[in-house]
Design an enzyme around this catalytic site. Structure first.
Site, PDB file in Angstrom:
ATOM      1  N   SER A 179     -16.720  36.982  26.970  1.00 17.82           N
ATOM      2  CA  SER A 179     -15.633  36.013  27.010  1.00 17.82           C
ATOM      3  C   SER A 179     -15.642  35.286  25.687  1.00 17.82           C
ATOM      4  O   SER A 179     -16.700  34.834  25.236  1.00 17.82           O
ATOM      5  CB  SER A 179     -15.826  35.004  28.145  1.00 17.82           C
ATOM      6  OG  SER A 179     -15.484  35.563  29.389  1.00 17.82           O
ATOM      7  N   HIS A 209     -11.266  38.113  27.703  1.00 16.35           N
ATOM      8  CA  HIS A 209     -12.299  38.349  28.707  1.00 16.35           C
ATOM      9  C   HIS A 209     -12.307  39.847  28.972  1.00 16.35           C
ATOM     10  O   HIS A 209     -11.257  40.420  29.277  1.00 16.35           O
ATOM     11  CB  HIS A 209     -11.999  37.573  29.992  1.00 16.35           C
ATOM     12  CG  HIS A 209     -11.822  36.107  29.759  1.00 16.35           C
ATOM     13  ND1 HIS A 209     -12.871  35.247  29.556  1.00 16.35           N
ATOM     14  CD2 HIS A 209     -10.715  35.346  29.651  1.00 16.35           C
ATOM     15  CE1 HIS A 209     -12.420  34.034  29.350  1.00 16.35           C
ATOM     16  NE2 HIS A 209     -11.103  34.060  29.403  1.00 16.35           N
ATOM     17  N   CYS A 246       1.720  28.136  18.154  1.00 15.60           N
ATOM     18  CA  CYS A 246       2.792  27.151  18.036  1.00 15.60           C
ATOM     19  C   CYS A 246       3.358  27.207  16.627  1.00 15.60           C
ATOM     20  O   CYS A 246       2.657  27.569  15.682  1.00 15.60           O
ATOM     21  CB  CYS A 246       2.264  25.756  18.336  1.00 15.60           C
ATOM     22  SG  CYS A 246       1.770  25.596  20.057  1.00 15.60           S
ATOM     23  N   GLU A 249      -2.861  26.963  15.069  1.00 15.30           N
ATOM     24  CA  GLU A 249      -1.602  27.186  15.782  1.00 15.30           C
ATOM     25  C   GLU A 249      -1.792  27.273  17.296  1.00 15.30           C
ATOM     26  O   GLU A 249      -0.831  27.469  18.021  1.00 15.30           O
ATOM     27  CB  GLU A 249      -0.963  28.467  15.258  1.00 15.30           C
ATOM     28  CG  GLU A 249      -0.645  28.454  13.760  1.00 15.30           C
ATOM     29  CD  GLU A 249      -1.844  28.762  12.861  1.00 15.30           C
ATOM     30  OE1 GLU A 249      -2.921  29.083  13.408  1.00 15.30           O
ATOM     31  OE2 GLU A 249      -1.710  28.671  11.631  1.00 15.30           O
ATOM     32  N   SER A 250      -2.984  27.178  17.828  1.00 22.43           N
ATOM     33  CA  SER A 250      -3.357  27.120  19.257  1.00 22.43           C
ATOM     34  C   SER A 250      -4.614  27.953  19.530  1.00 22.43           C
ATOM     35  O   SER A 250      -5.673  27.576  19.095  1.00 22.43           O
ATOM     36  CB  SER A 250      -2.221  27.452  20.219  1.00 22.43           C
ATOM     37  OG  SER A 250      -1.287  26.369  20.236  1.00 22.43           O
TER      38      SER A 250
END
Lengths: 115, 115
Positions: free
Chosen positions: A46, A59, A74, A53-54
């Site tokens: 994970s 996973h 974003c 930008e985010s």
């Protein structure tokens, strides 16, 4: 309607191994801020790459040849599909489905500081 | 149809501050593996909590009183809505919309190692 972000939820099946998400973020032109990965025993990983930008998240379930991947960006500078497509190619995935979800929907125009 | 994970995408508006996501993960009974947060200048935070069951992620825009939150859990031990509802309460959000997306859909029953 104004939208802050584009969030791709990709289901990647039949992939052959875990790959570095950082490479995909860079490929899309994102700016990397934090990287946190955890390997599970006996298998599976994970991991998240926090970008300006985010984020990108993954996973993996190697026993199922499956990975759940998120690419959330974003602003207009980075196209999340660039990262998603790059990942899919690197995973040598034979089968991938993905959905793009709009995030941060405002009725009025918004002025944000960090985009 | 068999489903590996449940992924909540929550749009939290009118929240008053950033709060610790770790608390929400613990509240839901998740096992924390990695924590990675980045603070932006002059404001805003992006952060991820990698849990054994998948991840929680947040991106805040204080200037809009808005946060994009993801709560992605696999297995039956953790209910992602517990974390989402806890967060919403702690943020004192007046307005929240959320969508649950099923992740890792297989037609046949699957046996996974880490759930």
């Amino acid at each position: 309607m104004n939208i802050l972000g584009r969030h791709i939820l990709a289901e990647i099946y039949d992939c052959d191994a875990e790959k570095i998400m950082v490479e995909s973020a860079l490929e899309a032109g994102a700016e990397i801020r934090e990287v946190a990965f955890h390997k599970f025993s006996p298998q599976g990983v994970s991991g998240v790459v926090v970008i300006s930008e985010s984020h990108l998240a993954i996973h993996t379930w190697p026993e199922l040849n499956y990975a759940a991947v998120d690419v959330f960006t974003c602003g207009d500078a980075v196209n999340p599909w660039d990262a998603c497509n790059y990942l899919t190619e690197k995973f040598k995935a034979k089968n991938m489905t993905a959905t793009e979800v709009k995030r941060g929907i405002f009725e009025e125009p918004v002025k944000v500081v960090n985009l």
